[in-house]
Each structure stands twice: as structure tokens, then as C-alpha cells.
Scaffold this motif. Structure first.
Motif, PDB file in Angstrom:
ATOM      1  N   UNK A   1       0.832  -1.204   0.000  1.00  0.00           N
ATOM      2  CA  UNK A   1       0.000   0.000   0.000  1.00  0.00           C
ATOM      3  C   UNK A   1       0.866   1.254   0.000  1.00  0.00           C
ATOM      4  N   UNK A   2       1.887   1.234   0.838  1.00  0.00           N
ATOM      5  CA  UNK A   2       2.794   2.383   0.927  1.00  0.00           C
ATOM      6  C   UNK A   2       3.479   2.615  -0.418  1.00  0.00           C
ATOM      7  N   UNK A   3       3.918   1.525  -1.036  1.00  0.00           N
ATOM      8  CA  UNK A   3       4.598   1.656  -2.338  1.00  0.00           C
ATOM      9  C   UNK A   3       3.657   2.251  -3.380  1.00  0.00           C
ATOM     10  N   UNK A   4       2.402   1.841  -3.325  1.00  0.00           N
ATOM     11  CA  UNK A   4       1.434   2.350  -4.303  1.00  0.00           C
ATOM     12  C   UNK A   4       1.176   3.840  -4.104  1.00  0.00           C
ATOM     13  N   UNK A   5       0.990   4.237  -2.852  1.00  0.00           N
ATOM     14  CA  UNK A   5       0.724   5.658  -2.575  1.00  0.00           C
ATOM     15  C   UNK A   5       1.923   6.504  -2.984  1.00  0.00           C
ATOM     16  N   UNK A   6       3.105   5.994  -2.678  1.00  0.00           N
ATOM     17  CA  UNK A   6       4.303   6.748  -3.054  1.00  0.00           C
ATOM     18  C   UNK A   6       4.428   6.876  -4.560  1.00  0.00           C
ATOM     19  N   UNK A   7       4.011   5.845  -5.249  1.00  0.00           N
ATOM     20  CA  UNK A   7       4.201   5.859  -6.704  1.00  0.00           C
ATOM     21  C   UNK A   7       3.149   6.680  -7.439  1.00  0.00           C
ATOM     22  N   UNK A   8       1.882   6.498  -7.077  1.00  0.00           N
ATOM     23  CA  UNK A   8       0.828   7.165  -7.853  1.00  0.00           C
ATOM     24  C   UNK A   8       0.102   8.250  -7.051  1.00  0.00           C
ATOM     25  N   UNK A   9       0.434   8.381  -5.773  1.00  0.00           N
ATOM     26  CA  UNK A   9      -0.254   9.380  -4.950  1.00  0.00           C
ATOM     27  C   UNK A   9      -1.592   8.856  -4.474  1.00  0.00           C
ATOM     28  N   UNK A  10      -2.417   9.750  -3.975  1.00  0.00           N
ATOM     29  CA  UNK A  10      -3.733   9.337  -3.467  1.00  0.00           C
ATOM     30  C   UNK A  10      -4.683   9.081  -4.636  1.00  0.00           C
ATOM     31  N   UNK A  11      -5.322   7.934  -4.617  1.00  0.00           N
ATOM     32  CA  UNK A  11      -6.310   7.609  -5.652  1.00  0.00           C
ATOM     33  C   UNK A  11      -7.608   7.141  -5.008  1.00  0.00           C
ATOM     34  N   UNK A  12      -7.794   7.538  -3.778  1.00  0.00           N
ATOM     35  CA  UNK A  12      -9.000   7.169  -3.047  1.00  0.00           C
ATOM     36  C   UNK A  12      -8.988   7.914  -1.726  1.00  0.00           C
ATOM     37  N   UNK A  13     -10.075   7.787  -0.977  1.00  0.00           N
ATOM     38  CA  UNK A  13     -10.162   8.541   0.274  1.00  0.00           C
ATOM     39  C   UNK A  13     -10.559   7.611   1.413  1.00  0.00           C
ATOM     40  N   UNK A  14     -10.208   8.015   2.615  1.00  0.00           N
ATOM     41  CA  UNK A  14     -10.649   7.304   3.801  1.00  0.00           C
ATOM     42  C   UNK A  14     -12.131   7.634   4.017  1.00  0.00           C
ATOM     43  N   UNK A  15     -12.802   6.846   4.824  1.00  0.00           N
ATOM     44  CA  UNK A  15     -14.229   7.073   5.074  1.00  0.00           C
ATOM     45  C   UNK A  15     -14.437   7.302   6.576  1.00  0.00           C
ATOM     46  N   UNK A  16     -15.065   8.417   6.904  1.00  0.00           N
ATOM     47  CA  UNK A  16     -15.168   8.829   8.314  1.00  0.00           C
ATOM     48  C   UNK A  16     -16.602   9.200   8.643  1.00  0.00           C
ATOM     49  N   UNK A  17     -17.067   8.683   9.770  1.00  0.00           N
ATOM     50  CA  UNK A  17     -18.428   8.977  10.223  1.00  0.00           C
ATOM     51  C   UNK A  17     -18.377  10.095  11.270  1.00  0.00           C
ATOM     52  N   UNK A  18     -18.820  11.291  10.872  1.00  0.00           N
ATOM     53  CA  UNK A  18     -18.714  12.407  11.816  1.00  0.00           C
ATOM     54  C   UNK A  18     -19.736  12.306  12.946  1.00  0.00           C
ATOM     55  N   UNK A  19     -20.767  11.465  12.720  1.00  0.00           N
ATOM     56  CA  UNK A  19     -21.772  11.323  13.765  1.00  0.00           C
ATOM     57  C   UNK A  19     -21.211  10.549  14.961  1.00  0.00           C
ATOM     58  N   UNK A  20     -20.455   9.514  14.690  1.00  0.00           N
ATOM     59  CA  UNK A  20     -19.873   8.723  15.786  1.00  0.00           C
ATOM     60  C   UNK A  20     -18.431   9.147  16.065  1.00  0.00           C
ATOM     61  N   UNK A  21     -17.843   9.885  15.131  1.00  0.00           N
ATOM     62  CA  UNK A  21     -16.443  10.298  15.302  1.00  0.00           C
ATOM     63  C   UNK A  21     -15.473   9.162  15.083  1.00  0.00           C
ATOM     64  N   UNK A  22     -15.845   8.202  14.232  1.00  0.00           N
ATOM     65  CA  UNK A  22     -14.977   7.043  14.003  1.00  0.00           C
ATOM     66  C   UNK A  22     -14.681   6.842  12.521  1.00  0.00           C
ATOM     67  N   UNK A  23     -13.525   6.264  12.299  1.00  0.00           N
ATOM     68  CA  UNK A  23     -13.127   5.902  10.940  1.00  0.00           C
ATOM     69  C   UNK A  23     -13.852   4.619  10.541  1.00  0.00           C
ATOM     70  N   UNK A  24     -14.373   4.587   9.328  1.00  0.00           N
ATOM     71  CA  UNK A  24     -15.053   3.368   8.865  1.00  0.00           C
ATOM     72  C   UNK A  24     -14.130   2.574   7.940  1.00  0.00           C
ATOM     73  N   UNK A  25     -13.389   3.293   7.118  1.00  0.00           N
ATOM     74  CA  UNK A  25     -12.495   2.623   6.161  1.00  0.00           C
ATOM     75  C   UNK A  25     -11.226   3.461   6.006  1.00  0.00           C
ATOM     76  N   UNK A  26     -10.071   2.785   5.982  1.00  0.00           N
ATOM     77  CA  UNK A  26      -8.825   3.517   5.719  1.00  0.00           C
ATOM     78  C   UNK A  26      -7.840   3.510   6.870  1.00  0.00           C
ATOM     79  N   UNK A  27      -7.986   2.543   7.784  1.00  0.00           N
ATOM     80  CA  UNK A  27      -7.073   2.528   8.935  1.00  0.00           C
ATOM     81  C   UNK A  27      -5.620   2.333   8.495  1.00  0.00           C
ATOM     82  N   UNK A  28      -5.421   1.449   7.523  1.00  0.00           N
ATOM     83  CA  UNK A  28      -4.045   1.199   7.068  1.00  0.00           C
ATOM     84  C   UNK A  28      -3.450   2.469   6.467  1.00  0.00           C
ATOM     85  N   UNK A  29      -4.241   3.163   5.655  1.00  0.00           N
ATOM     86  CA  UNK A  29      -3.752   4.399   5.038  1.00  0.00           C
ATOM     87  C   UNK A  29      -3.492   5.463   6.101  1.00  0.00           C
TER      88      UNK A  29
END
Lengths: 188, 193
Positions: A29-57
Motif C-alpha cells: 500500500x505504501x509503495x502504491x501511494x508513493x508511486x501514484x499518490x492518493x487515488x481514493x479517500x478514507x471514510x469517516x463517520x462524523x456522527x460517531x467520530x470514528x473511521x469506517x475505512x482507511x485505517x491502514x492508510x
């Protein structure tokens, strides 16, 4: 939903997250981000204040600046449903061999420029085969598998009488089941 | 027994075409064919690709061919080629070790490695895997170690100031001989502005 750039430290982990990210995945994952940059976003629930997707990133990006985050509002129940289904739904996609083949044909150039990255990914994932295929004039299909760098290896040579092999057989089977272990047996 | 490996011509051609298509479209192709044999393969390829120079070598004398120890030639600095074909019967590692110190530009190396299950794995390949002693041939490890040793040996290039841009093996060929190719670039090329 809206897209914002946030500091990773602001994004609380989700205690119900069931995904585990092994080191090879993090490296890839790190190699991919370094090579092509961000090509997606993390997902965050502001109602609960928790991350839903993207912990590794998020973990990879600590101390490296802000990350792109899709922010929405979902109830706890909805959040749990999203958590449970996000990746499994993605894996239900099937492969269109023609489209993949066409992509990889263009991939001649991509392959050349990203050779190192693909090697890193392959190494990180324990040996990925390049899904390229070629046919000769007689129609016989040949595939090309990528040769990856070997990880560091340790060899153990065990010599034991065949009659006594049963004593260690179960242990050997257990060791052989460990990912990355090459277990070969020969008789003399 | 006549030492030839002609049962997989199409696999060999497919491998060579892949590298020719990927890396040799835009520049003159200069080939050193280390184990020319009957020469049929490059005769076919020369009809398909604009090969600027072709140097066929073999230890077996034949009319119109130079009887040259190609491994010794590759060990000598100054050879000019951007594609080296090592279609050996046996292992290509003597040639591989010989050429690595003398790579001065982007280079494609095509190799053939036949490793029988119960034949001894040569010492260089064992050492590349970190095995510092000879293995009893009766163990039958040869076929298992071969794919690992192939990867280890290919990436020895990285220790010689070279970058392995691409390395692939043909799957689907008959028999147990391995057909593979490597694209190398000197690392110093990347350091230039």
C-alpha cells in the motif's frame, strides 16, 4: 458526503473494525501511494467520530501530512453495516478478462515504468504472478509469471530415519502450513 | 545423447517477442546469441524485428559461425549488445555471472535453465539461497530449489550496480526446463539529471 483533507491523528479508529493489515499489505500500500499518490479517500463517520475505512492508510500517513477523507453521517447501526459489507462487497466483483487483458496490453508501457513497484508488490504479497498472457502462432497459450526478489530465508535441514518420521510428522506439517515456508521431503 | 532443447520453440519465441516488443521497439537491436545451436529461432525473429547486428556464437563448430566460448566473451569488457540470448542446455549462470560486471547500458537477457529433479543444484545457486554446503543429490531437492534459486540469482544483479526493471518466466511450456528473461539497467543512469 463531502471530501476534506484531515490530519490522520484526528481520525479515531473504529473498535468494531475487523480488518487486519499484515505487513506485506502495508508495504504494498505504501509503495502504491508513493508511486501514484492518493487515488481514493478514507471514510469517516462524523456522527460517531470514528473511521469506517482507511485505517491502514491512516497509519501509514501519520506524521506525513493530511489525508483525503470522505465524511458522512451514519447511525451506529448503519456504520456497522457499512463496516461489515464494504470490503466483502468489493470482492464480489468478477473479472472481465477482455478488459483486464486490454488494460495489460496498454500495460506494456505501464509495466515497464512500474516494474519496480510491481516487483515490490509481488514481493510484499509473497509472489504475485503478472497476469499477462501471450499466444503463439499455433494458438498455444503461454503465461508470464513475474520473478520477484526473494525474501530473507533461513534453511533448516532435518535428517531422520524414515521409520521415525512419524514422531515429527505433525510438527513438520504445522511448519509447512506457515506462509512463506517451503517444505520439501526426500528419501534416501 | 544430443544435447538440444527444441521441444519448446514456441514458448521460447513468445518470451523473446515479449521483451522485443516491450523494450526494443524504438532503438536498433544488437543481439549476442550465446548458444546459437541450429540458429532457427533468431532466423525467425530477425524476419520479424529490425535486428541491426546479430552475433551467433557456439562452442560447436559450424560453417559460417564463430566457435567462441561465449561466457569468456561476456566476461571481457567492451562487448556491444542490448539483447543477450543464453539458450543453454544446462544452466546459464556462468554466462550471467560473466556479463553482470560489464553491463554498460539497458540490456535484455534471455535465459534457459534445465534442472532435473535429482540432479545436483550447482554450488552458485545454492550459495545464492544462503546454503553454504552441497546437498546430497538423492534428496531430490533440485526441482524445488530451482525456482527459488532462479529468483535469487536474477536479483544478484542488484548487487552489481544494476536495476532489475523486469523479470518474467514463461509458464505453460512443456517439460521442466525454465525459460525466463530479465531487463537490466545500470543504476547510475538513474542518478543522472
Amino acid at each position: 458526503m463531502r471530501l476534506e483533507w484531515r490530519d490522520p491523528e484526528e481520525l479515531a479508529d473504529n473498535p468494531a473494525n475487523w480488518r487486519v493489515h499484515p505487513a506485506p499489505q502495508m508495504v504494498a500500500l505504501d509503495a502504491t501511494i508513493q508511486d501514484v499518490g492518493w487515488a481514493g479517500a478514507l471514510l469517516y463517520n462524523e456522527l460517531t467520530g470514528r473511521l469506517i475505512d482507511g485505517k491502514a492508510r491512516k497509519d501509514l500517513s501519520r506524521g506525513k501530512g493530511k489525508v483525503p477523507v470522505l465524511i458522512g453521517s451514519w447511525t451506529e447501526e448503519q456504520e456497522r453495516k457499512i463496516l461489515a459489507t464494504l470490503d466483502p462487497l468489493g470482492t464480489m466483483a468478477e473479472v472481465d478478462p477482455g478488459a483486464l487483458s486490454a488494460l495489460l496490453q496498454d500495460g506494456a508501457a505501464i509495466e515497464a515504468s512500474l516494474g519496480n513497484l510491481l516487483n515490490e508488490l509481488a514481493a510484499a504479497t509473497g509472489g504475485m504472478e503478472a497476469p499477462s498472457e501471450a499466444s503463439d502462432s499455433s494458438g498455444t497459450k503461454f503465461r508470464f509469471s513475474r520473478l520477484d526478489p526473494l525474501p530473507a530465508m533461513t534453511w533448516v535441514l532435518i535428517g531422520i530415519d524414515t521409520a521415525r518420521f512419524g514422531v515429527i510428522a505433525q510438527a513438520v506439517e504445522g511448519i509447512a502450513a506457515v506462509p512463506g515456508v517451503v517444505c520439501e521431503m526426500g528419501r534416501k | 545423447m544430443k544435447q538440444t532443447d527444441n521441444g519448446n520453440e514456441e514458448a521460447k519465441l513468445t518470451l523473446r517477442r515479449r521483451f522485443l516488443d516491450l523494450y526494443h521497439r524504438d532503438s536498433p537491436i544488437h543481439v549476442i546469441d550465446c548458444c546459437q545451436g541450429n540458429g532457427v529461432m533468431w532466423k525467425t525473429l530477425r524476419a520479424e524485428y529490425p535486428v541491426a547486428t546479430y552475433w551467433g556464437l557456439d562452442m560447436k563448430p559450424k560453417a559460417g559461425r564463430m566457435k567462441v566460448d561465449s561466457a569468456r566473451l561476456l566476461a571481457t569488457p567492451g562487448w556491444v549488445a542490448n539483447l543477450i540470448d543464453i539458450d543453454t542446455y544446462g544452466n546459464p549462470w556462468t554466462h550471467w555471472e560473466a556479463l553482470l560486471p560489464n553491463v554498460s547500458g539497458p540490456l535484455t537477457v534471455i535465459m534457459t535453465w534445465g534442472q532435473l529433479a535429482f540432479s545436483p543444484v550447482e554450488g552458485g545457486s545454492l550459495r545464492s539461497l544462503g546454503i553454504g554446503f552441497d546437498l546430497p543429490t538423492s534428496l531430490g531437492f533440485g526441482r524445488s530449489l530451482c525456482p527459488l534459486a532462479m529468483r535469487a540469482r536474477v536479483y544478484e544483479a542488484e548487487l552489481r550496480g544494476l536495476r532489475v526493471v523486469d523479470a518474467v518466466k514463461v509458464e505453460g511450456a512443456r517439460g521442466i526446463t525454465h525459460y525466463f528473461g530479465v531487463r537490466l539497467e545500470p543504476k547510475w543512469r538513474e542518478e543522472q539529471p
